[in-house]
Design an enzyme around this catalytic site. Sequence first.
Site, PDB file in Angstrom:
ATOM      1  N   MET A  56     -15.867  -6.764  17.728  1.00  0.00           N
ATOM      2  CA  MET A  56     -14.420  -6.040  16.692  1.00  0.00           C
ATOM      3  C   MET A  56     -14.802  -4.995  16.056  1.00  0.00           C
ATOM      4  O   MET A  56     -15.942  -4.372  15.819  1.00  0.00           O
ATOM      5  CB  MET A  56     -13.738  -6.732  16.238  1.00  0.00           C
ATOM      6  CG  MET A  56     -12.854  -7.588  16.802  1.00  0.00           C
ATOM      7  SD  MET A  56     -11.918  -8.838  16.067  1.00  0.00           S
ATOM      8  CE  MET A  56     -10.474  -9.229  17.554  1.00  0.00           C
ATOM      9  N   ASP A  73     -13.519  -4.521   9.691  1.00  0.00           N
ATOM     10  CA  ASP A  73     -13.509  -3.206  10.549  1.00  0.00           C
ATOM     11  C   ASP A  73     -14.496  -2.250   8.806  1.00  0.00           C
ATOM     12  O   ASP A  73     -14.964  -1.549   9.281  1.00  0.00           O
ATOM     13  CB  ASP A  73     -12.688  -2.788  10.490  1.00  0.00           C
ATOM     14  CG  ASP A  73     -11.851  -3.678  12.018  1.00  0.00           C
ATOM     15  OD1 ASP A  73     -12.029  -4.151  12.544  1.00  0.00           O
ATOM     16  OD2 ASP A  73     -10.519  -2.810  11.822  1.00  0.00           O
ATOM     17  N   GLY A 129      -5.453  -4.165   4.824  1.00  0.00           N
ATOM     18  CA  GLY A 129      -5.746  -3.104   5.372  1.00  0.00           C
ATOM     19  C   GLY A 129      -5.234  -1.929   5.150  1.00  0.00           C
ATOM     20  O   GLY A 129      -4.167  -2.006   4.613  1.00  0.00           O
ATOM     21  N   ASP A 130      -6.153  -0.874   5.825  1.00  0.00           N
ATOM     22  CA  ASP A 130      -5.145   0.832   5.221  1.00  0.00           C
ATOM     23  C   ASP A 130      -3.709   1.007   5.705  1.00  0.00           C
ATOM     24  O   ASP A 130      -2.955   1.175   4.981  1.00  0.00           O
ATOM     25  CB  ASP A 130      -6.944   1.803   5.600  1.00  0.00           C
ATOM     26  CG  ASP A 130      -6.764   1.568   7.039  1.00  0.00           C
ATOM     27  OD1 ASP A 130      -6.288   0.685   8.033  1.00  0.00           O
ATOM     28  OD2 ASP A 130      -7.310   3.113   7.711  1.00  0.00           O
ATOM     29  N   THR A 136     -10.126  -6.186   5.498  1.00  0.00           N
ATOM     30  CA  THR A 136     -10.545  -5.619   7.094  1.00  0.00           C
ATOM     31  C   THR A 136     -12.138  -6.367   7.449  1.00  0.00           C
ATOM     32  O   THR A 136     -12.989  -5.603   6.505  1.00  0.00           O
ATOM     33  CB  THR A 136     -10.414  -4.429   7.178  1.00  0.00           C
ATOM     34  OG1 THR A 136     -10.562  -3.823   8.522  1.00  0.00           O
ATOM     35  CG2 THR A 136     -11.118  -3.758   6.083  1.00  0.00           C
TER      36      THR A 136
HETATM   37  O1  F6P Z   1      -8.231  -4.508  12.374  1.00  0.00           O
HETATM   38  C1  F6P Z   1      -8.607  -5.769  12.735  1.00  0.00           C
HETATM   39  C2  F6P Z   1      -8.944  -5.988  14.017  1.00  0.00           C
HETATM   40  O2  F6P Z   1      -9.752  -7.959  14.237  1.00  0.00           O
HETATM   41  C3  F6P Z   1      -9.815  -5.304  14.958  1.00  0.00           C
HETATM   42  O3  F6P Z   1     -10.919  -5.315  14.859  1.00  0.00           O
HETATM   43  C4  F6P Z   1      -9.202  -5.602  16.486  1.00  0.00           C
HETATM   44  O4  F6P Z   1      -9.224  -4.364  17.257  1.00  0.00           O
HETATM   45  C5  F6P Z   1      -7.997  -6.005  15.934  1.00  0.00           C
HETATM   46  O5  F6P Z   1      -8.364  -6.517  14.461  1.00  0.00           O
HETATM   47  C6  F6P Z   1      -7.682  -7.296  16.418  1.00  0.00           C
HETATM   48  O6  F6P Z   1      -6.160  -7.511  17.103  1.00  0.00           O
HETATM   49  P1  F6P Z   1      -5.451  -8.371  17.233  1.00  0.00           P
HETATM   50  O7  F6P Z   1      -5.394  -9.642  16.141  1.00  0.00           O
HETATM   51  O8  F6P Z   1      -3.527  -8.007  16.733  1.00  0.00           O
HETATM   52  O9  F6P Z   1      -5.817  -9.160  18.075  1.00  0.00           O
END
Ligand code: F6P
Length: 363
Positions: free
Chosen positions: A183, A141, A115-116, A139
Amino acid sequence: MAKTKRVGILTGGGDCGGLNAVIRAAVLRARHYDMEIYGIKGSIQGLMSRPLEAELLDIKKVSGIFRYGGTILGTVNKGNPFAYPMPNGEIVDRSPEVIDGYHQLGLEALIGIGGDGGLALLRRLAQQGNLNLVAVPKTIDNDLGVTENSIGFNTAVSVAAEALDRLTYTAISHSRVMILEVMGRDAGHIALSAGIAGGADVILIPEIPYDLDAVCDRLLSRALWGFNFSTLVVTEAVKTPSGELVKYTNSLGQTLYGGIGQYLGDQISSRTGMESRVTILGHTQRGSNPSPLDRILGAAFGVAAVDLVAEEKYDRMVAWVNREVVDVPIAEAIAQYRAVDLHGTLVRTAIGLGTYLGEIEQL
Ligand code: F6P
């Protein structure tokens, strides 16, 4: 005789549906050239570890993996190599070890799926160590610039839309307001797409401010219109009306999103008297088997990434634009954060359907 080109592939950042499809496609396409694909374990950790953690991927190792969620290579979404937290609490620049790992493995190029944030770090490493980098966007997102779709987004939307279907049945059965928290961090793409696909009555996204009274009025109006239920989908990073993000810190000291859905449920119930229930969809959006579209994009991106390596066209990211794979400078994609377009088709569509999407001028 030309030397076999050794190419590394890694997945970085949060996992999502479609990563394995990219890996498989890269391995299959490499057969077309004199190229070997090395899978690097645990993102750049595999290049930082000694001994190196990487393995040659042959077609048997990737056979059928496009069907599965997750990543066969493993991934991490923490541990910036330029400021790496050591077990003793020290912060160390470990970028030279990663660069050295690339050379020790004899790589001529690296395909980085990220991702970014992850792609920005990979690009910095590539510039510092003269690594030949090709990037693949992933991603859930969907907030990376240029590409219309990043790997994993469509799968996450499918999971969230299916959850809304299921919540609707139970909402009707119990005459309730069902709230789904999805998310997306600061981008409302998952909520907006899933909300349209799953028929949500209210969609709240970080890009559009909302009014709690207006949300409650909408839910009460639905009761007057004869509907005994409502569904609401909200992005995790939507703020409370007083402008606070709802987060919590776990026992490892990690601060995570989570709870805006419950906040809204409590407010709605206390203001309207309607019974509400909240579902936080969480990582089911990431861990699902990939949707057909993510398998297709994964295949197309994996093939195109290997083609770029064959052409020695580096510092490029493959992207999906107008139903075609194109390639663009990595810097351009990471510089353009992609929020929901307030004048775009999906916003117009949701408003056109009569969905409450926040305090946005009715188009
Ligand atoms: O960036 C991707 C993502 O799934 C977001 O939508 C979410 O807030 C985050 O990662 C969750 O991250 P982790 O797996 O560290 O809980």
